[in-house]
Scaffold this motif. Structure first.
Motif, PDB file in Angstrom:
ATOM      1  N   TYR A 197     -59.687 104.303 -26.704  1.00 43.08           N
ATOM      2  CA  TYR A 197     -58.858 103.117 -26.476  1.00 43.08           C
ATOM      3  C   TYR A 197     -57.494 103.509 -25.932  1.00 43.08           C
ATOM      4  N   GLU A 198     -57.007 102.694 -25.016  1.00 45.16           N
ATOM      5  CA  GLU A 198     -55.631 102.764 -24.521  1.00 45.16           C
ATOM      6  C   GLU A 198     -54.839 101.712 -25.298  1.00 45.16           C
ATOM      7  N   ILE A 199     -53.844 102.128 -26.058  1.00 42.17           N
ATOM      8  CA  ILE A 199     -53.123 101.209 -26.941  1.00 42.17           C
ATOM      9  C   ILE A 199     -51.624 101.302 -26.680  1.00 42.17           C
ATOM     10  N   GLY A 200     -50.997 100.131 -26.460  1.00 42.27           N
ATOM     11  CA  GLY A 200     -49.547 100.092 -26.290  1.00 42.27           C
ATOM     12  C   GLY A 200     -49.108 100.413 -24.883  1.00 42.27           C
ATOM     13  N   GLY A 201     -47.798 100.622 -24.738  1.00 37.80           N
ATOM     14  CA  GLY A 201     -47.249 100.781 -23.398  1.00 37.80           C
ATOM     15  C   GLY A 201     -47.232  99.427 -22.720  1.00 37.80           C
ATOM     16  N   ASN A 202     -47.929  99.291 -21.582  1.00 37.00           N
ATOM     17  CA  ASN A 202     -47.949  98.010 -20.881  1.00 37.00           C
ATOM     18  C   ASN A 202     -49.231  97.211 -21.108  1.00 37.00           C
ATOM     19  N   ILE A 203     -49.975  97.574 -22.165  1.00 41.54           N
ATOM     20  CA  ILE A 203     -51.200  96.835 -22.511  1.00 41.54           C
ATOM     21  C   ILE A 203     -51.256  96.714 -24.029  1.00 41.54           C
ATOM     22  N   GLY A 204     -51.864  95.649 -24.525  1.00 44.09           N
ATOM     23  CA  GLY A 204     -52.000  95.524 -25.973  1.00 44.09           C
ATOM     24  C   GLY A 204     -52.983  96.555 -26.505  1.00 44.09           C
ATOM     25  N   GLU A 205     -54.222  96.400 -26.074  1.00 42.07           N
ATOM     26  CA  GLU A 205     -55.282  97.342 -26.446  1.00 42.07           C
ATOM     27  C   GLU A 205     -56.410  97.177 -25.441  1.00 42.07           C
ATOM     28  N   GLN A 264     -37.878  99.142 -14.559  1.00 38.42           N
ATOM     29  CA  GLN A 264     -36.525  98.619 -14.527  1.00 38.42           C
ATOM     30  C   GLN A 264     -35.780  98.843 -15.831  1.00 38.42           C
ATOM     31  N   ASP A 265     -36.516  99.012 -16.921  1.00 34.22           N
ATOM     32  CA  ASP A 265     -35.826  99.240 -18.192  1.00 34.22           C
ATOM     33  C   ASP A 265     -35.557 100.716 -18.435  1.00 34.22           C
ATOM     34  N   GLY A 266     -35.868 101.557 -17.446  1.00 38.47           N
ATOM     35  CA  GLY A 266     -35.548 102.975 -17.559  1.00 38.47           C
ATOM     36  C   GLY A 266     -36.625 103.809 -18.188  1.00 38.47           C
ATOM     37  N   THR A 267     -37.729 103.167 -18.644  1.00 41.80           N
ATOM     38  CA  THR A 267     -38.794 103.947 -19.276  1.00 41.80           C
ATOM     39  C   THR A 267     -39.648 104.592 -18.210  1.00 41.80           C
ATOM     40  N   LYS A 268     -40.250 105.694 -18.592  1.00 41.11           N
ATOM     41  CA  LYS A 268     -41.070 106.444 -17.653  1.00 41.11           C
ATOM     42  C   LYS A 268     -42.339 105.667 -17.354  1.00 41.11           C
ATOM     43  N   GLY A 269     -42.737 105.658 -16.105  1.00 40.90           N
ATOM     44  CA  GLY A 269     -43.991 105.020 -15.764  1.00 40.90           C
ATOM     45  C   GLY A 269     -43.913 104.336 -14.419  1.00 40.90           C
ATOM     46  N   PRO A 270     -45.074 104.076 -13.800  1.00 42.27           N
ATOM     47  CA  PRO A 270     -45.097 103.425 -12.505  1.00 42.27           C
ATOM     48  C   PRO A 270     -44.736 101.956 -12.636  1.00 42.27           C
ATOM     49  N   GLN A 322     -51.033 107.979 -15.539  1.00 40.44           N
ATOM     50  CA  GLN A 322     -49.966 107.691 -14.581  1.00 40.44           C
ATOM     51  C   GLN A 322     -49.650 106.198 -14.532  1.00 40.44           C
ATOM     52  N   LEU A 323     -50.658 105.361 -14.798  1.00 42.65           N
ATOM     53  CA  LEU A 323     -50.453 103.914 -14.815  1.00 42.65           C
ATOM     54  C   LEU A 323     -49.768 103.452 -16.096  1.00 42.65           C
ATOM     55  N   ASN A 324     -50.057 104.132 -17.207  1.00 46.11           N
ATOM     56  CA  ASN A 324     -49.496 103.736 -18.506  1.00 46.11           C
ATOM     57  C   ASN A 324     -49.148 104.974 -19.331  1.00 46.11           C
ATOM     58  N   PRO A 325     -48.083 105.679 -18.971  1.00 49.34           N
ATOM     59  CA  PRO A 325     -47.745 106.939 -19.651  1.00 49.34           C
ATOM     60  C   PRO A 325     -47.244 106.763 -21.077  1.00 49.34           C
ATOM     61  N   ASN A 326     -46.869 105.533 -21.456  1.00 55.46           N
ATOM     62  CA  ASN A 326     -46.346 105.303 -22.800  1.00 55.46           C
ATOM     63  C   ASN A 326     -47.415 104.857 -23.788  1.00 55.46           C
TER      64      ASN A 326
END
Length: 644
Positions: free
Chosen positions: A608-616, A180-186, A630-634
């Motif tokens: 590690y997956e860091i940032g986007g829609n998760i902390g770490e 909804q904020d226009g950022t890329k991602g599911p 695809q779940l967290n492209p940022n």
């Protein structure tokens, strides 16, 4: 004077002879009077004969306490006043600003509430309504919101009103690649009818644990299905199913894989989900509360876990398990785990008491002579340590909830409840419990030699975890025997399914992702309203673009850049493919033969997956990178050890 526990054992033998008492009802084995009991039989079998281990252990515990001349201060469990229980529940769930003096400042709660499912919302509404009615009775001069307004506000912010008629569950919708904020991602959304149809036509088998759809939603769907009834297994069904977790392409998340700020969200969601599950299943869920009592501030036995760990960390920085607990387990294993009756046969009471006193005096000085400790004595000391904790290892708040798991209709629901309860334990309790369960499984692995099967170990250990001295005395009634069998069954579950219990359900991780996304949108809106921050945002964006030009100009579509700041190869562009896993990415970095990479082992470093829609989030090796991207492209991708 005959002790209460001795009477219990006597009652058990009388009941068995008369044939009036059967622990497992229709599932119990009819054993002829006088027949010998083979301890090496089926480890899943649970009958009245095997309950002997439970009552003997309870009698040993009572005798040990009787021989202890020091007067113990029993923990007092406070009966909550009307509405106090629900008010405390809302605080624990992070929703205290829905009532009281701060009830007007509830934007943060609105973000949280917007991620809840139908059943979770119902659980919150029920508690808010109770607190509201209590406050009105007490004429509290605070702003008291109407429970309907709370959810209407957060639904109106989305342009729709929740009327409670739609079942909603948390899932991942990949139909839209823009948030909804226009950022890329599911978009992580509250999916409705589509997932309900999936529930009705479930591709999971009876032994698969579905972590994608909230447990309470599964229970509600099962309750409302055409069958209309849930097959009740209860505590009497003796065989434990071979439950398993189907593979998740975006990776399995274990406790310890998420950053602390996300784990706080996990705690709140687990509490609400557990309450919703108990509500759906008609089981009362009440958190107990202990009145503060004076406890020891030093020593080994009878010291609160946080205090004990604080003094242990002065000796061994970073330790998460009490040193005495670790040493006692090591001492037991040093001999052999093949000793017959290990954990069941008690040590000599007078010698155990003497060793306990000597340990208190010499353990931290390093002068205690462990060669004098016999294996059965060490096992008795280990169980004594658990019992002597000022508050139970399973905590005062949730001990009853752990006990009540036995009352849930199906074994799958019992396992789901235990999963959520483990998430609710404080870190020190959870870590200590994990080490204990892993040790107990190692004992069971040698059952052919030590004759300690799953049922035997559960029978011996259940009284040590569940018959806490602060919860009053036991009466000699059949209901107490049912409770004994129930807690022994819960103990069996915790040992048998411990790997499943330390998994964070995917639906909770998805809710955390959604909360983070909503919070980021709110932060962006707040910043946009402040002129002072506009220039800072512009400068930061300009800097990030310059940095991206320098570092990622060579990164085409479908490629991620992985950072490894502690390795000699600090950065690498990785092409995403359908089969690429997190373990493959780590292996590529470790294959570089230079610098300190040669000294590192694969099990020491993680992606590690860091940032986007998760902390770490620490990724398991079997995570499919393209699916996760695809779940967290940022997100950023970093290789490091868990200690760094």
């Amino acid at each position: 004077m005959v002790t209460v526990v001795t009477k219990l054992v006597h009652y058990l033998h009388l009941s068995r002879r008369s044939g009036q008492y059967t622990m497992n009802h229709d599932h119990s084995r009819k054993t002829p009077d006088g027949a010998s009991f083979d301890r090496s039989g089926s480890q899943d079998s649970l009958d009245e004969l095997s309950m002997d281990d439970y009552w003997k252990e309870l009698e040993n515990i009572h005798e040990t306490r009787g021989n202890n001349q020091e007067e113990r201060v029993a923990l007092v469990v406070k009966e909550p006043d009307e509405g106090e229980l629900e008010e405390e529940w809302l605080k624990e769930a992070g929703l205290s600003n829905l009532f009281g003096e701060s009830s007007g400042d509830s934007l943060e709660s609105m973000v949280f509430l917007s991620t809840l499912t139908r059943t979770q919302k119902a659980a919150v509404e029920k508690r808010v309504e109770t607190v509201t009615q209590t406050m009105r009775k007490k004429n509290k001069q605070h702003q008291i919101p109407d429970v309907r307004d709370i959810f209407r506000i957060q639904d109106d912010s989305k342009g729709k009103v929740c009327d409670g008629s739609e079942p909603s569950t948390v899932g991942t919708s990949e139909n839209k690649n823009e948030t909804q904020d226009g950022t890329k991602g599911p978009k992580l959304s509250l999916v409705t009818g589509e997932q309900n149809s999936l529930l009705e036509d479930m591709p999971f088998s009876d032994t698969d644990i579905n972590l994608e759809i909230p447990f309470a939603e599964q229970a509600a769907n099962l309750r409302d299905s055409s069958a209309g009834k849930m097959c009740k297994s209860g505590g009497g069904d003796t065989l434990l199913p071979n439950f398993r977790l189907p593979k998740d392409k975006t990776g399995t998340t274990k406790i310890g894989d998420l950053a602390p700020q996300d784990m706080k969200k996990v705690y709140s969601l687990a509490l609400i989900e557990l309450t919703a599950l108990y509500d759906i299943l008609g089981t009362e869920f009440k958190q107990q509360k202990a009145v503060k009592i004076k406890t020891k501030d030093s020593g080994l036995f009878g010291v609160p876990l946080p205090v004990l760990l604080e003094q242990d960390q002065k000796k061994v920085p970073g330790t998460k398990i009490p040193l005495i607990f670790q040493k006692l387990i090591a001492q037991i294993e040093e001999a052999t785990l093949e000793t017959e009756g290990l954990l069941r046969i008690p040590g000599v009471a007078t010698r155990v008491k003497s060793l306990c006193q000597e340990l208190e005096a010499k353990f931290y000085e390093g002068t205690f002579n462990w060669e004098n400790v016999k294996q059965h004595d060490a096992a008795s000391l280990l169980k004594l340590f658990i019992r002597e904790l000022p508050q139970p290892l399973l905590t005062v708040e949730y001990l009853k909830a752990f006990q009540d798991v036995q009352n849930l209709p199906t074994k799958k629901q019992q396992l789901q409840a235990l999963n959520l309860l483990v998430l609710l334990l404080p870190e020190a309790n959870r870590d200590t419990l994990k080490v204990l369960l892993e040790f107990l499984q190692r004992v069971i692995d040698h059952r052919d030699k030590n004759k300690m099967t799953l049922k035997n170990v559960a029978m011996v250990m259940a009284p040590n975890l569940f018959t806490f001295h602060g919860f009053g005395s036991k009466t000699i009634e059949q209901s107490e025997f049912v409770m004994a069998a129930g807690t022994a069954n819960v103990m069996r579950f915790m040992i048998q399914y411990q790997k499943l219990l330390w998994t964070i359900p995917k639906f909770i991780v998805n809710q955390v992702r959604k909360q983070n996304t909503e919070s980021q949108k709110k932060e962006k809106k707040d910043k946009a309203m402040k002129k002072l921050l506009k220039k800072m945002a512009y400068d930061r964006e300009k800097h990030e673009k310059q940095e991206k030009t320098l570092n990622d100009a060579d990164v085409p579509q479908g490629v991620i850049r992985v950072q490894a700041p502690h390795l000699s190869k600090v950065s690498m562009a990785i092409q995403l493919t359908e089969e690429l896993k997190a373990g493959d990415v780590v292996a590529r970095f470790l294959s570089q033969k230079s610098g300190n990479v040669q000294t590192l082992k694969k099990e020491e470093v993680f992606l590690y997956e860091i940032g986007g829609n998760i902390g770490e989030r620490c990724l398991d090796d079997d995570t499919y990178m393209k699916d996760l991207y695809q779940l967290n492209p940022n997100a950023e991708w970093v290789i490091k050890s868990k200690q760094s």
